[in-house]
Design a protein around this motif. Sequence first.
Motif, PDB file in Angstrom:
ATOM      1  N   LEU A  95       0.852  -1.187   0.000  1.00 15.40           N
ATOM      2  CA  LEU A  95       0.000   0.000   0.000  1.00 15.40           C
ATOM      3  C   LEU A  95       0.888   1.237   0.000  1.00 15.40           C
ATOM      4  CD1 LEU A  95      -2.602  -1.061   2.717  1.00 15.40           C
ATOM      5  CD2 LEU A  95      -2.899  -1.099   0.234  1.00 15.40           C
ATOM      6  N   SER A  96       2.045   1.115   0.685  1.00 16.43           N
ATOM      7  CA  SER A  96       3.005   2.218   0.715  1.00 16.43           C
ATOM      8  C   SER A  96       4.389   1.667   1.031  1.00 16.43           C
ATOM      9  CB  SER A  96       2.607   3.272   1.751  1.00 16.43           C
ATOM     10  OG  SER A  96       2.662   2.727   3.058  1.00 16.43           O
ATOM     11  N   ILE A  97       5.406   2.404   0.581  1.00 13.94           N
ATOM     12  CA  ILE A  97       6.800   2.086   0.877  1.00 13.94           C
ATOM     13  C   ILE A  97       7.456   3.386   1.321  1.00 13.94           C
ATOM     14  CG2 ILE A  97       9.004   1.267  -0.030  1.00 13.94           C
ATOM     15  CD1 ILE A  97       7.427  -0.316  -2.134  1.00 13.94           C
ATOM     16  N   GLU A  98       8.099   3.345   2.476  1.00 13.07           N
ATOM     17  CA  GLU A  98       8.741   4.540   3.022  1.00 13.07           C
ATOM     18  C   GLU A  98      10.186   4.215   3.391  1.00 13.07           C
ATOM     19  OE1 GLU A  98       8.258   7.455   6.942  1.00 13.07           O
ATOM     20  OE2 GLU A  98       6.693   6.008   6.483  1.00 13.07           O
ATOM     21  N   ASP A  99      11.110   5.060   2.981  1.00 13.73           N
ATOM     22  CA  ASP A  99      12.512   4.899   3.338  1.00 13.73           C
ATOM     23  C   ASP A  99      12.694   5.418   4.764  1.00 13.73           C
ATOM     24  OD1 ASP A  99      15.266   4.987   3.701  1.00 13.73           O
ATOM     25  OD2 ASP A  99      15.666   5.807   1.708  1.00 13.73           O
ATOM     26  N   VAL A 100      13.040   4.512   5.692  1.00 11.22           N
ATOM     27  CA  VAL A 100      13.225   4.895   7.095  1.00 11.22           C
ATOM     28  C   VAL A 100      14.689   4.730   7.519  1.00 11.22           C
ATOM     29  CG1 VAL A 100      10.829   4.462   7.794  1.00 11.22           C
ATOM     30  CG2 VAL A 100      12.492   2.588   7.883  1.00 11.22           C
ATOM     31  N   THR A 101      15.587   4.768   6.527  1.00 14.39           N
ATOM     32  CA  THR A 101      17.012   4.588   6.799  1.00 14.39           C
ATOM     33  C   THR A 101      17.526   5.636   7.780  1.00 14.39           C
ATOM     34  OG1 THR A 101      17.258   3.724   4.555  1.00 14.39           O
ATOM     35  CG2 THR A 101      19.274   4.349   5.719  1.00 14.39           C
ATOM     36  N   GLU A 102      17.181   6.898   7.548  1.00 16.48           N
ATOM     37  CA  GLU A 102      17.663   7.973   8.429  1.00 16.48           C
ATOM     38  C   GLU A 102      17.152   7.783   9.852  1.00 16.48           C
ATOM     39  OE1 GLU A 102      19.781  10.922   9.895  1.00 16.48           O
ATOM     40  OE2 GLU A 102      19.996  10.171   7.856  1.00 16.48           O
ATOM     41  N   LEU A 103      15.893   7.412  10.003  1.00 15.43           N
ATOM     42  CA  LEU A 103      15.332   7.153  11.337  1.00 15.43           C
ATOM     43  C   LEU A 103      16.093   6.022  12.017  1.00 15.43           C
ATOM     44  CD1 LEU A 103      13.238   7.527  13.581  1.00 15.43           C
ATOM     45  CD2 LEU A 103      11.712   6.010  12.280  1.00 15.43           C
ATOM     46  N   ALA A 104      16.389   4.952  11.288  1.00 12.19           N
ATOM     47  CA  ALA A 104      17.130   3.823  11.860  1.00 12.19           C
ATOM     48  C   ALA A 104      18.516   4.264  12.336  1.00 12.19           C
ATOM     49  CB  ALA A 104      17.243   2.694  10.841  1.00 12.19           C
ATOM     50  N   HIS A 105      19.168   5.142  11.581  1.00 11.29           N
ATOM     51  CA  HIS A 105      20.479   5.658  11.987  1.00 11.29           C
ATOM     52  C   HIS A 105      20.364   6.497  13.266  1.00 11.29           C
ATOM     53  CE1 HIS A 105      22.852   4.212   8.615  1.00 11.29           C
ATOM     54  NE2 HIS A 105      21.905   4.632   7.788  1.00 11.29           N
ATOM     55  N   ARG A 106      19.313   7.310  13.352  1.00 19.90           N
ATOM     56  CA  ARG A 106      19.125   8.136  14.557  1.00 19.90           C
ATOM     57  C   ARG A 106      18.813   7.259  15.770  1.00 19.90           C
ATOM     58  NH1 ARG A 106      14.954  12.649  13.139  1.00 19.90           N
ATOM     59  NH2 ARG A 106      13.939  10.810  12.344  1.00 19.90           N
ATOM     60  N   VAL A 107      18.025   6.204  15.591  1.00 19.39           N
ATOM     61  CA  VAL A 107      17.730   5.278  16.690  1.00 19.39           C
ATOM     62  C   VAL A 107      19.019   4.597  17.151  1.00 19.39           C
ATOM     63  CG1 VAL A 107      16.581   3.093  17.271  1.00 19.39           C
ATOM     64  CG2 VAL A 107      15.296   4.901  16.111  1.00 19.39           C
ATOM     65  N   ALA A 108      19.839   4.158  16.205  1.00 21.90           N
ATOM     66  CA  ALA A 108      21.113   3.525  16.561  1.00 21.90           C
ATOM     67  C   ALA A 108      22.011   4.489  17.322  1.00 21.90           C
ATOM     68  CB  ALA A 108      21.818   3.019  15.297  1.00 21.90           C
ATOM     69  N   GLU A 109      22.018   5.752  16.903  1.00 21.29           N
ATOM     70  CA  GLU A 109      22.816   6.761  17.612  1.00 21.29           C
ATOM     71  C   GLU A 109      22.295   6.947  19.038  1.00 21.29           C
ATOM     72  OE1 GLU A 109      23.679  11.561  17.490  1.00 21.29           O
ATOM     73  OE2 GLU A 109      22.955  10.581  15.672  1.00 21.29           O
ATOM     74  N   ALA A 110      20.995   7.004  19.203  1.00 21.32           N
ATOM     75  CA  ALA A 110      20.405   7.169  20.536  1.00 21.32           C
ATOM     76  C   ALA A 110      20.750   5.979  21.426  1.00 21.32           C
ATOM     77  CB  ALA A 110      18.888   7.328  20.426  1.00 21.32           C
ATOM     78  N   ARG A 111      20.639   4.766  20.872  1.00 20.79           N
ATOM     79  CA  ARG A 111      20.934   3.559  21.657  1.00 20.79           C
ATOM     80  C   ARG A 111      22.384   3.506  22.096  1.00 20.79           C
ATOM     81  NH1 ARG A 111      18.653  -0.165  17.592  1.00 20.79           N
ATOM     82  NH2 ARG A 111      20.812  -0.761  17.469  1.00 20.79           N
ATOM     83  N   GLY A 112      23.261   4.188  21.388  1.00 20.86           N
ATOM     84  CA  GLY A 112      24.672   4.174  21.728  1.00 20.86           C
ATOM     85  C   GLY A 112      25.037   5.097  22.881  1.00 20.86           C
ATOM     86  N   GLN A 113      24.085   5.858  23.379  1.00 16.45           N
ATOM     87  CA  GLN A 113      24.362   6.792  24.476  1.00 16.45           C
ATOM     88  C   GLN A 113      24.533   6.021  25.791  1.00 16.45           C
ATOM     89  OE1 GLN A 113      24.841  10.068  23.665  1.00 16.45           O
ATOM     90  NE2 GLN A 113      24.521   9.207  21.625  1.00 16.45           N
ATOM     91  N   ALA A 114      25.387   6.533  26.661  1.00 16.67           N
ATOM     92  CA  ALA A 114      25.682   5.846  27.925  1.00 16.67           C
ATOM     93  C   ALA A 114      24.559   5.991  28.943  1.00 16.67           C
ATOM     94  CB  ALA A 114      26.996   6.377  28.513  1.00 16.67           C
ATOM     95  N   SER A 115      23.889   7.118  28.939  1.00 14.21           N
ATOM     96  CA  SER A 115      22.871   7.391  29.951  1.00 14.21           C
ATOM     97  C   SER A 115      21.487   6.937  29.480  1.00 14.21           C
ATOM     98  CB  SER A 115      22.827   8.895  30.246  1.00 14.21           C
ATOM     99  OG  SER A 115      21.625   9.245  30.877  1.00 14.21           O
ATOM    100  N   PRO A 116      20.815   6.081  30.266  1.00 11.75           N
ATOM    101  CA  PRO A 116      19.452   5.665  29.905  1.00 11.75           C
ATOM    102  C   PRO A 116      18.508   6.855  29.735  1.00 11.75           C
ATOM    103  CG  PRO A 116      20.286   4.269  31.660  1.00 11.75           C
ATOM    104  CD  PRO A 116      21.281   5.381  31.465  1.00 11.75           C
ATOM    105  N   LYS A 117      18.700   7.915  30.527  1.00 12.74           N
ATOM    106  CA  LYS A 117      17.850   9.097  30.409  1.00 12.74           C
ATOM    107  C   LYS A 117      18.058   9.789  29.069  1.00 12.74           C
ATOM    108  CE  LYS A 117      16.580  13.509  32.528  1.00 12.74           C
ATOM    109  NZ  LYS A 117      15.881  13.856  31.334  1.00 12.74           N
TER     110      LYS A 117
END
Length: 158
Positions: free
Chosen positions: A85-107
């Motif tokens: 029905l739709s196709i969306e490129d979410v590559t940039e979002l995935a990169h931002r999520v990976a960057e966030a997960r790499g942070q030391a502080s859970p907050k």
Amino acid sequence: RKPNQQKILKIKLSHEDLATILSQCYCTIHGEKGLKMKGEGRVQWDPSRDLYSARDGVPRKLSGLRAIQIGVSGSLSEFYAGSPLSIEDVTELAHRVAEARGQASPKVVKDMMDEFDLPEERTYYPRCERDVLIRLGMMPGETAKSIAQIGFPSVKKS
């Protein structure tokens, strides 16, 4: 996201098309990789992941929750390719999520993740016949029992 993966796409299918695909799939359990596929589709259940907590950048596995992976080939692959029905490129979002997960502080991780427009994950039951849901491990049966044991050491009987 896998290493060297260039694009990550969000592909939306109708409930009916997903049910059609799943109705032609069989479940593979870890250790069955050598078995010949019974059809043009397979599902595999992997541990679900917690995006908010990670170790060495890898999301923590959630105990008791599973995420489905669907593989298709042949005419089923052609059906899938013609169904979105739709196709969306979410590559940039995935990169931002990976960057966030790499942070030391859970907050900091939580604050960064809250800025993203992530979908709410919830349990989904496809509109398939009961026998299909049992075969794929989505309803109680032998397949569901086998899936529940994945990741647990086998108990030797004496």
